[in-house]
Design an enzyme around this catalytic site. Structure first.
Site, PDB file in Angstrom:
ATOM      1  N   PHE A   1       0.921  -1.126  -0.046  1.00 53.59           N
ATOM      2  CA  PHE A   1      -0.026  -0.228   0.011  1.00 53.59           C
ATOM      3  C   PHE A   1       0.909   1.136   0.235  1.00 53.59           C
ATOM      4  O   PHE A   1       1.188   2.007   0.860  1.00 53.59           O
ATOM      5  CB  PHE A   1      -0.881  -0.051   1.265  1.00 53.59           C
ATOM      6  CG  PHE A   1      -1.756  -1.414   1.342  1.00 53.59           C
ATOM      7  CD1 PHE A   1      -2.693  -1.436   0.115  1.00 53.59           C
ATOM      8  CD2 PHE A   1      -1.802  -2.227   2.415  1.00 53.59           C
ATOM      9  CE1 PHE A   1      -3.501  -2.538   0.120  1.00 53.59           C
ATOM     10  CE2 PHE A   1      -2.582  -3.274   2.391  1.00 53.59           C
ATOM     11  CZ  PHE A   1      -3.480  -3.404   1.215  1.00 53.59           C
TER      12      PHE A   1
ATOM     13  N   GLY B   1      -7.616  -0.810  -1.429  1.00 54.94           N
ATOM     14  CA  GLY B   1      -7.763  -0.982  -3.059  1.00 54.94           C
ATOM     15  C   GLY B   1      -6.848  -0.498  -3.829  1.00 54.94           C
ATOM     16  O   GLY B   1      -5.559  -0.077  -3.573  1.00 54.94           O
TER      17      GLY B   1
ATOM     18  N   ARG C   1      -6.102   2.461  -5.329  1.00 51.60           N
ATOM     19  CA  ARG C   1      -5.751   3.678  -4.851  1.00 51.60           C
ATOM     20  C   ARG C   1      -4.898   3.318  -3.709  1.00 51.60           C
ATOM     21  O   ARG C   1      -3.650   4.100  -4.012  1.00 51.60           O
ATOM     22  CB  ARG C   1      -6.645   4.577  -4.301  1.00 51.60           C
ATOM     23  CG  ARG C   1      -6.173   6.037  -4.096  1.00 51.60           C
ATOM     24  CD  ARG C   1      -7.251   7.325  -3.745  1.00 51.60           C
ATOM     25  NE  ARG C   1      -6.717   8.370  -3.961  1.00 51.60           N
ATOM     26  CZ  ARG C   1      -6.089   8.979  -2.890  1.00 51.60           C
ATOM     27  NH1 ARG C   1      -5.782   8.487  -1.661  1.00 51.60           N
ATOM     28  NH2 ARG C   1      -5.644  10.570  -2.944  1.00 51.60           N
ATOM     29  N   CYS C   2      -4.969   2.619  -2.692  1.00 56.52           N
ATOM     30  CA  CYS C   2      -4.200   2.254  -1.915  1.00 56.52           C
ATOM     31  C   CYS C   2      -2.695   1.798  -2.158  1.00 56.52           C
ATOM     32  O   CYS C   2      -1.373   2.138  -1.653  1.00 56.52           O
ATOM     33  CB  CYS C   2      -4.642   1.453  -0.788  1.00 56.52           C
ATOM     34  SG  CYS C   2      -6.187   2.142   0.288  1.00 56.52           S
ATOM     35  N   MET C   3      -2.743   1.063  -3.238  1.00 59.47           N
ATOM     36  CA  MET C   3      -1.690   0.214  -3.874  1.00 59.47           C
ATOM     37  C   MET C   3      -0.787   0.903  -4.667  1.00 59.47           C
ATOM     38  O   MET C   3       0.115   0.478  -5.350  1.00 59.47           O
ATOM     39  CB  MET C   3      -2.244  -0.934  -4.397  1.00 59.47           C
ATOM     40  CG  MET C   3      -2.995  -2.109  -3.669  1.00 59.47           C
ATOM     41  SD  MET C   3      -3.010  -3.599  -4.434  1.00 59.47           S
ATOM     42  CE  MET C   3      -4.158  -3.135  -5.601  1.00 59.47           C
TER      43      MET C   3
END
Length: 409
Positions: free
Chosen positions: A159, A395, A397-399
């Protein structure tokens, strides 16, 4: 191309920072899950396949992909002095204080000939029995279980959004909420202080040693003049105000407004981007569970380096439309407003979309109800498999940590 250029969540993405999940996931066990902020143990081989398909979407769109582990290895290749300094800091922050253990682990890591392999090992964690039979006469050594991890893994590293966040032409190297994740930002510190692509080219608006915790999932670039920052489980109000002061004090920063969004301090919500992301110029995805309690505060520069703060009244749609100078804004409710579906899909990051161009987003395939709503609104979807990646509670965006987006749409 600028080293960092992020003034939007939706302008065409040009360059992105990722971390491919590695052996750190193999050191997750039922006994350490909670401490390492996981709810389940991902199957590494499947998680890597899913992540590779994620990265392939960027490449197919002509977006440059760079990996955290490669950039860090390139930093260590620069000099033996930097490498030794990094390892000393790594051991200190891993809380290896016993003199004998510190030397044994330092020597073990220094024997790794390839610097990328070394970086991956620091991420993976270290078991006592890996130290090549290093035995010394100390009470600690006699007592320890030699199958025990003496340095924990960093399974949350994939992340990449959380540790570092780009704003304009600068970055925040974040002060992480959990002790478990604080070591992740050591890599960011070395990359942005030493790597030739970034050294002396990038302003730092927040430092990992700053006292108030803040994480990148709470930072959203609404346009070149406005950012939104979540006050959440992981980001405190003092950090938002400190970040605002730093941005306003920089003559090269175009940011003149910070909007603080208060969201419930719950693990299910965690960051602003787990409940709210932008998918097009005037369309956002939102978890409906935050709308009743959401408060928005405006922060602007005051004379003498201070900050003026006022609460902003009105619905989220009206607030966004007003600040973005749009006639109207649409909110797509995660789970189509159905309470059970909304909770289920938000838990699996149905609201955590990554926009790679206006109206074009990467989403988790499993969130079919939210995805159908997006499709019906004309949003182009790139669904990815996530049976294993989603176990880490993050998700698309986090990754991903965008480094460069186009100046124009």
């Amino acid at each position: 191309m600028s080293a960092i250029q992020i003034t939007s969540e939706i302008k065409p993405l040009k360059k992105v920072l990722l971390h491919r999940p590695g052996n750190e996931l193999l050191n997750l066990t039922p006994s350490n899950l909670e401490n390492l902020l996981f709810d389940d143990i991902p199957y590494l081989a499947a998680a890597q396949k899913e992540h590779d398909l994620f990265a392939d979407i960027f490449r197919q769109k002509g977006i440059e992909v760079v990996y955290l582990e490669n950039l860090m290895a390139e930093v260590l290749d620069m000099s033996e002095e930097i490498k030794k300094r990094f390892l000393e800091q790594y051991l200190f922050e891993a809380r290896i204080y016993t003199k004998e253990y510190k030397k044994a682990v330092f020597d073990f890591l220094m024997r790794i000939p390839d610097n990328k392999e070394l970086v991956l090992k620091t991420m993976e964690g270290i078991n006592l029995n890996e130290l090549n039979g290093s035995v010394f006469n100390s009470l600690e050594n006699h007592i320890k279980n030699h199958d025990k991890l003496i340095i924990d893994p960093m399974p949350n590293l994939y992340f990449t959004r959380d540790a570092t966040a780009a704003i304009g032409r600068g970055i925040c190297i974040n002060s992480m909420y959990s002790v478990t994740r604080k070591r992740e930002t050591v890599y960011s510190e070395y990359i942005f202080n030493h790597h030739p692509d970034f050294k002396e080219n990038v302003k730092q608006y927040y430092k990992r040693t700053d006292p108030f915790h803040i994480e990148g999932g709470d930072i959203t670039n609404l346009n070149e003049h406005i950012i939104a920052v979540g006050v959440s489980e992981r980001t405190c109000a003092d950090a938002v105000e400190a970040l605002a002061r730093n941005l306003f004090a920089d003559n090269d920063s175009a940011i003149d407004t910070v909007l603080a969004f208060t969201i419930p301090a719950k693990r299910a919500f965690m960051h602003l981007d787990t409940v709210f992301t932008q998918v097009d110029t005037d369309i956002f995805v939102v978890h409906p569970g935050i709308l009743r309690t959401l408060e928005v505060f405006e922060l602007k520069a005051a004379s003498g380096g201070g900050v003026n703060i006022k609460q902003v009244q009105g619905s989220l749609e009206r607030i966004l439309a007003s600040y973005l100078k749009l006639d109207a804004v649409s909110l797509i409710h995660c789970g189509a407003g159905n309470k059970i579906a909304a909770e289920r899909e938000q838990w699996n990051d149905g609201s955590n979309t990554l926009c790679i161009a206006p109206g074009e987003v990467i989403v988790y395939e499993r969130n079919n109800i939210t995805n159908e709503l997006l499709d019906a609104r004309g949003i182009k979807l790139h669904p990815i498999l996530s049976s294993e990646l989603s176990r880490g509670r993050g998700g698309p965006r986090c990754m991903s940590m965008p480094l460069v987006r186009s100046k124009g749409v």
